[in-house]
Design a protein around this motif. Structure first.
Motif, PDB file in Angstrom:
ATOM      1  N   TRP A   1      92.706 -37.949-102.801  1.00 20.49           N
ATOM      2  CA  TRP A   1      92.888 -37.424-101.386  1.00 20.49           C
ATOM      3  C   TRP A   1      93.811 -36.196-101.594  1.00 20.49           C
ATOM      4  O   TRP A   1      93.518 -35.112-101.110  1.00 20.49           O
ATOM      5  CB  TRP A   1      93.542 -38.398-100.625  1.00 20.49           C
ATOM      6  CG  TRP A   1      93.827 -37.967 -99.242  1.00 20.49           C
ATOM      7  CD1 TRP A   1      95.184 -37.826 -98.714  1.00 20.49           C
ATOM      8  CD2 TRP A   1      93.045 -37.610 -98.107  1.00 20.49           C
ATOM      9  NE1 TRP A   1      95.108 -37.316 -97.425  1.00 20.49           N
ATOM     10  CE2 TRP A   1      93.866 -37.219 -96.844  1.00 20.49           C
ATOM     11  CE3 TRP A   1      91.485 -37.655 -97.892  1.00 20.49           C
ATOM     12  CZ2 TRP A   1      93.359 -36.795 -95.636  1.00 20.49           C
ATOM     13  CZ3 TRP A   1      91.120 -37.154 -96.609  1.00 20.49           C
ATOM     14  CH2 TRP A   1      91.767 -37.004 -95.778  1.00 20.49           C
TER      15      TRP A   1
ATOM     16  N   MET B   1      84.788 -24.063-104.540  1.00 25.53           N
ATOM     17  CA  MET B   1      84.328 -23.178-103.313  1.00 25.53           C
ATOM     18  C   MET B   1      84.806 -21.816-103.968  1.00 25.53           C
ATOM     19  O   MET B   1      83.812 -20.909-103.880  1.00 25.53           O
ATOM     20  CB  MET B   1      85.422 -23.472-102.260  1.00 25.53           C
ATOM     21  CG  MET B   1      84.874 -24.274-101.414  1.00 25.53           C
ATOM     22  SD  MET B   1      82.992 -23.699-100.958  1.00 25.53           S
ATOM     23  CE  MET B   1      82.660 -25.227-100.226  1.00 25.53           C
TER      24      MET B   1
ATOM     25  N   HIS C   1      84.787 -17.892 -94.657  1.00 26.03           N
ATOM     26  CA  HIS C   1      84.499 -19.250 -93.963  1.00 26.03           C
ATOM     27  C   HIS C   1      84.619 -20.162 -94.895  1.00 26.03           C
ATOM     28  O   HIS C   1      85.081 -21.338 -94.738  1.00 26.03           O
ATOM     29  CB  HIS C   1      83.180 -18.888 -93.270  1.00 26.03           C
ATOM     30  CG  HIS C   1      82.846 -20.212 -92.299  1.00 26.03           C
ATOM     31  ND1 HIS C   1      83.568 -20.484 -91.169  1.00 26.03           N
ATOM     32  CD2 HIS C   1      82.168 -21.159 -92.773  1.00 26.03           C
ATOM     33  CE1 HIS C   1      83.225 -21.685 -90.762  1.00 26.03           C
ATOM     34  NE2 HIS C   1      82.237 -22.301 -91.683  1.00 26.03           N
ATOM     35  N   LEU C   2      83.849 -20.067 -96.040  1.00 26.75           N
ATOM     36  CA  LEU C   2      83.460 -21.050 -96.791  1.00 26.75           C
ATOM     37  C   LEU C   2      84.972 -21.433 -97.545  1.00 26.75           C
ATOM     38  O   LEU C   2      85.368 -22.583 -97.686  1.00 26.75           O
ATOM     39  CB  LEU C   2      82.407 -20.823 -98.076  1.00 26.75           C
ATOM     40  CG  LEU C   2      81.124 -21.026 -97.720  1.00 26.75           C
ATOM     41  CD1 LEU C   2      80.287 -20.765 -98.921  1.00 26.75           C
ATOM     42  CD2 LEU C   2      80.752 -22.463 -97.318  1.00 26.75           C
TER      43      LEU C   2
ATOM     44  N   SER D   1      87.035 -23.320 -95.060  1.00 31.71           N
ATOM     45  CA  SER D   1      86.664 -24.842 -94.669  1.00 31.71           C
ATOM     46  C   SER D   1      86.796 -25.672 -95.774  1.00 31.71           C
ATOM     47  O   SER D   1      86.507 -26.903 -95.619  1.00 31.71           O
ATOM     48  CB  SER D   1      85.024 -24.633 -94.359  1.00 31.71           C
ATOM     49  OG  SER D   1      85.060 -23.429 -93.230  1.00 31.71           O
TER      50      SER D   1
ATOM     51  N   HIS E   1      88.180 -28.900 -95.410  1.00 35.27           N
ATOM     52  CA  HIS E   1      87.475 -30.197 -94.829  1.00 35.27           C
ATOM     53  C   HIS E   1      86.574 -30.898 -95.534  1.00 35.27           C
ATOM     54  O   HIS E   1      85.989 -32.130 -95.303  1.00 35.27           O
ATOM     55  CB  HIS E   1      86.777 -29.640 -93.525  1.00 35.27           C
ATOM     56  CG  HIS E   1      87.622 -28.725 -92.476  1.00 35.27           C
ATOM     57  ND1 HIS E   1      88.927 -29.203 -92.013  1.00 35.27           N
ATOM     58  CD2 HIS E   1      87.596 -27.483 -92.171  1.00 35.27           C
ATOM     59  CE1 HIS E   1      89.444 -28.415 -91.478  1.00 35.27           C
ATOM     60  NE2 HIS E   1      88.904 -27.342 -91.435  1.00 35.27           N
ATOM     61  N   MET E   2      86.362 -30.372 -96.925  1.00 34.71           N
ATOM     62  CA  MET E   2      85.277 -31.187 -97.766  1.00 34.71           C
ATOM     63  C   MET E   2      85.775 -32.328 -98.055  1.00 34.71           C
ATOM     64  O   MET E   2      84.980 -33.232 -98.457  1.00 34.71           O
ATOM     65  CB  MET E   2      85.306 -30.223 -99.073  1.00 34.71           C
ATOM     66  CG  MET E   2      84.488 -28.946 -99.089  1.00 34.71           C
ATOM     67  SD  MET E   2      82.796 -29.200 -99.017  1.00 34.71           S
ATOM     68  CE  MET E   2      82.452 -29.571-100.589  1.00 34.71           C
TER      69      MET E   2
ATOM     70  N   LEU F   1      87.223 -34.619 -96.057  1.00 31.38           N
ATOM     71  CA  LEU F   1      86.653 -35.689 -95.135  1.00 31.38           C
ATOM     72  C   LEU F   1      85.431 -36.041 -95.365  1.00 31.38           C
ATOM     73  O   LEU F   1      84.929 -37.462 -95.663  1.00 31.38           O
ATOM     74  CB  LEU F   1      86.728 -35.161 -93.840  1.00 31.38           C
ATOM     75  CG  LEU F   1      88.113 -34.708 -93.270  1.00 31.38           C
ATOM     76  CD1 LEU F   1      87.914 -34.170 -91.614  1.00 31.38           C
ATOM     77  CD2 LEU F   1      88.947 -36.098 -93.086  1.00 31.38           C
ATOM     78  N   MET F   2      84.505 -35.128 -95.775  1.00 29.15           N
ATOM     79  CA  MET F   2      83.173 -35.427 -96.130  1.00 29.15           C
ATOM     80  C   MET F   2      82.962 -36.289 -97.448  1.00 29.15           C
ATOM     81  O   MET F   2      82.457 -37.203 -97.493  1.00 29.15           O
ATOM     82  CB  MET F   2      82.300 -34.384 -96.324  1.00 29.15           C
ATOM     83  CG  MET F   2      81.956 -33.472 -95.002  1.00 29.15           C
ATOM     84  SD  MET F   2      81.701 -31.811 -95.112  1.00 29.15           S
ATOM     85  CE  MET F   2      80.168 -31.638 -96.065  1.00 29.15           C
TER      86      MET F   2
ATOM     87  N   MET G   1      85.267 -38.106 -98.761  1.00 27.85           N
ATOM     88  CA  MET G   1      85.717 -39.584 -98.466  1.00 27.85           C
ATOM     89  C   MET G   1      84.808 -40.562 -97.679  1.00 27.85           C
ATOM     90  O   MET G   1      84.504 -41.536 -97.995  1.00 27.85           O
ATOM     91  CB  MET G   1      87.141 -39.743 -97.530  1.00 27.85           C
ATOM     92  CG  MET G   1      88.238 -39.258 -98.220  1.00 27.85           C
ATOM     93  SD  MET G   1      88.588 -40.281 -99.494  1.00 27.85           S
ATOM     94  CE  MET G   1      89.194 -38.992-100.850  1.00 27.85           C
TER      95      MET G   1
END
Lengths: 435, 337
Positions: A376, A387, A403-404, A407, A410-411, A413-414, A416
């Motif tokens: 985590w 990225m 943008h990538l 972001s 937030h990767m 969260l996906m 997990m």
């Protein structure tokens, strides 16, 4: 746990990971992650007691973590004498009235029945609500207006913060009793939804009741446990200055390492105690009964076991462990920030730990806490790096690239979510399966 | 007399109309939860995120339409973009079903396993949404803001208090009526709808009479995704779109579904309004209403607010607790406890 090669090597790999971070990154980061993982492991043990032993779904872990934090805060901070003089009696009196109202409702519930009971309970609730507010509101105003920039709350007990850990467990146990009493014995989803609700409410209370923990103004500068020194003291002690010279590191760096290490030692002791107790409980007749209930409620009930009662018991125990972990977390941070409690971080992440580690197995829950906690924290730099590599072909000022990169956070969260789904599907028993 | 009228208008303006609009949004959300419960028999924790996902694609389509100069005049462009959002949500949710839930159906897993899987799905959607549109507030309302402004109302009636009727509130109510009517027509009149109700009532009997379970499940997901996108878009139009709020709205939606009787569509609608109206009326400041109704010297000093607005979750939770204690099957007869 069976101490076979596979299980031991998984813990060994985890230890190597921490050493690698220490060597290649810094020991400070390594210890930071270790502390995070130790606390996560305690939380994950608590959830494992509920889910792994009894199959109870708690989706409000965040609330119990926050209650632990409140306890640590209220126990350790000094009392604000002026505020207590201004509104302490009002708060006490309204607490007294609340107790009377609850007693009256309980009495009405026991003694009356049918329509009269409903009517009486409704009437008592409404009247007591207004009466309590009549005494409570002015007291709150008085407290919050006393030195509102500096304190604006009642303050605490000025006791060692370690007492707060115990109280945190008790507070979380109390909340669990309330939730369990209402929703256990009904359909299994109702407990999940009720815990989701209570956790949202606990956070709302902490954000808004400024007289208690200053609300969103936060409480900072919580005292440390007796065994953890302050950096300033280390930097002035001749012993540590000497040590720093001998090891060839700056004394500032050394002091931060010593502090983090002291915390880690303290957390490890708590983790080991809880782990020992959990293992003992699981191996006892009580543990066998819990597993029997989990695997076949009807059969256990037919054998004369009180399923709802045992469920309530195990739910309270698990929540108490989570509460202790919450108090530890606040102690480590040294500050109490109600806005920091996010369900994704404090509820669902812990779930991932339990499922990945191996539900029903205490060592598995601990390992899950370490593995998932580690990734985590490390997912953020890894995600950013990935990225960066993916987008390196794009122009520097490309909108998509920026943008990538933005972001990337937030990767995780996906990630997990995907890990949880994959483990649940392909190895539902987790890393260390239950025997 | 005018004082009483003023008080009524004040209540309508700040309590009844917003409450009804919010109730419509909750009802549509709760319908989705209840449908999945009825057919797949688990509480879908990813429902809030499904709403957010559909809304997100509606917003992106709205931006596209706006940048090409297409609009519906006074009506928000988002309504025109809604089919795109619904399509995206349907595709996502059918994909999720194929990759995640289908396996557990084959295994005949317990509802708790589904529930945990839905937590994983929620986690994933959550990241996906933030990855695509970011965690910030997005306002995508356009067209005219009001159907009746407060000033027009005052001029029409000559009262002191104005009653504003926002375009988004009007749209919410109209769209909800259309959706609910269409849904009930579908469930009660069409062959597919009837087979769904049969499957929900008694799975074994339905299978015996030759109903295809895969088809029933697929249609349940399509309906859920559609309702979720519409509910999410209406909520986003009325307030604003922020991914986090869709996680929080899950609690009132669950409360609405359970209060109404989980698995029962009429109950879901009733529950939505019960939760929304109690939430709004408990957190409403009655000071000005009372000031109209009582002699001047009696006017209250405080706000006369039962609970501060931050405790709105506590309201849905309290109602939920009362229903669980008193009538665990919900107001309308829902599925077994």
């Amino acid at each position: 746990m069976t101490f076979n090669l596979r299980n031991i090597s998984m813990f060994a790999i985890m230890a190597v990971m921490f050493i690698l971070v220490g060597v290649f990154n810094s020991w400070s980061t390594s210890l930071f992650i270790l502390n995070f993982c130790l606390i996560s492991a305690v939380m994950s043990l608590g959830v494992n007691i509920q889910w792994g032993y009894a199959g109870l779904l708690n989706v409000g872990i965040m609330g119990f973590v926050a209650l632990g934090g409140v306890a640590a805060t209220l126990v350790s901070i000094p009392p604000v004498q002026g505020a207590i003089a201004a509104g302490g009696s009002g708060i006490l009196f309204s607490a007294f009235l609340t107790a009377i109202a609850i007693a009256a409702i309980y009495f009405a519930y026991k003694k009356l029945s049918g329509g009269t009971r409903k009517l009486t309970i409704t009437a008592i609730s409404i009247v007591s609500f207004f009466v309590i507010r009549y005494y409570f509101d002015p007291a709150v105003d008085a407290i919050e207006s006393f030195d509102s920039a500096g304190t604006g709350n009642l303050g605490g007990l000025n006791m060692p913060i370690l007492f707060g850990w115990l109280l945190g467990g008790l507070l979380a146990a109390g909340a669990a009793w309330l939730v369990g009493k209402i929703s256990l014995g009904l359909r299994s989803d109702y407990l999940a939804i009720a815990t989701l609700g209570i956790s949202e409410i606990i956070i709302a209370v902490l954000k808004n009741e400024d007289w208690l923990t200053r609300g969103v103004k936060n409480v900072n500068g919580l005292p440390r446990p007796f065994s953890v020194p302050y950096e300033v003291d280390i930097q002035q002690s001749a012993y540590w200055i000497d040590m720093a010279e001998r090891w060839g590191v700056s004394v500032v760096e050394l002091s931060s390492l010593v502090v983090k290490f002291s915390y880690a030692a303290l957390f490890a002791i708590v983790l080991l105690i809880i782990l020992y107790l959990s293992e003992k409980a699981l191996a006892s007749p009580w543990g066998r009964m819990m597993r029997a209930i989990r695997d076949n409620e009807t059969a256990a009930e037919a054998m004369g076991k009180n399923v709802t009662g045992r469920h309530l018991q195990v739910f309270i125990l698990g929540s108490a462990v989570v509460g202790i972990a919450g108090a530890m977390l606040t102690t480590l941070d040294g500050l109490f920030t109600p806005t920091a409690y996010q369900p994704l971080r404090y509820t669902f992440l812990i779930w991932v730990m339990v499922i990945v580690g191996g539900s029903g197995n205490n060592w598995g829950a601990v390992l899950g806490g370490f593995v998932v906690g580690f990734f985590w924290i490390q997912a953020e730099p890894i995600g950013l790096w990935a990225m960066d590599v993916i987008t390196s072909g794009m122009a520097e000022d490309s909108d998509l690239r920026s943008h990538l990169l933005k972001s990337a956070a937030h990767m995780r969260l996906m990630m997990m979510g995907v890990i949880l789904l994959l483990v649940l599907r392909f190895t539902p028993k987790g890393l260390i399966p239950e025997k | 007399m005018t004082d009483i009228l003023n008080a009524i208008v004040l209540l309508l303006n700040f309590l009844v109309i917003p409450g009804i609009a919010y109730g419509c949004q909750l009802a549509l959300g709760a319908l989705g939860v209840t449908l999945i419960y009825g057919i797949l028999r688990f509480s879908n924790f990813a429902h809030g995120e499904t709403m957010a996902f559909g809304t997100m694609f509606t917003i992106i389509a709205t931006w596209f339409l706006q940048s090409n100069g297409i609009s519906l005049g006074p009506i928000p462009t988002a309504l025109l973009a809604l089919p795109i959002g619904i399509l995206a949500a349907v595709l996502l949710i059918l994909g999720t079903d194929k990759l995640v839930y289908k396996f557990y159906r084959k295994q005949k897993s317990t509802p708790v396993i589904y529930l945990i899987a839905s937590l994983g799905v929620m986690f994933f959607y959550n990241g996906l949404i933030r990855f695509i549109i970011g965690p910030d507030d997005r306002i995508f309302t356009d067209g005219s803001r009001f159907i009746i402004t407060a000033r027009e109302f005052k001029e029409m009636t000559g009262l002191d208090q104005g009653m504003a009727f926002k375009m988004t509130q009007g749209i919410t109510i109209v769209v909800t009526i259309i959706c609910v009517a269409a849904l009930f027509w579908f469930l009660n009149k069409t062959r597919t709808g009837k087979s769904m109700r049969a499957y929900s009532d008694n799975e074994d009997l339905a299978l015996l009479s030759g109903i295809n379970p895969d088809r029933v499940v697929m249609i349940a997901w399509i309906l859920t995704a559609t309702l979720a996108t519409i509910a999410g878009t209406l909520y986003g139009l009325d307030k604003s779109f922020k991914p986090f709020t869709y996680l929080q709205i899950l609690l009132p939606i669950f409360a609405a579904a359970i209060v109404g009787g989980i698995g029962n569509p009429i109950g879901a609608i009733l529950g939505g309004f019960v939760i929304a109206l109690s939430e709004v009326s408990v957190t409403f400041a009655y000071k000005r209403v009372i000031a109209y109704l009582v002699p001047e010297s009696w006017a209250p000093e405080g706000l006369v607010q039962l609970l501060s607005t931050d405790y709105k979750f506590a309201v849905s939770f309290t109602i939920l607790v009362i229903v669980l204690l008193v009538k665990p099957t919900g107001l309308m007869k829902g599925q077994s406890i």
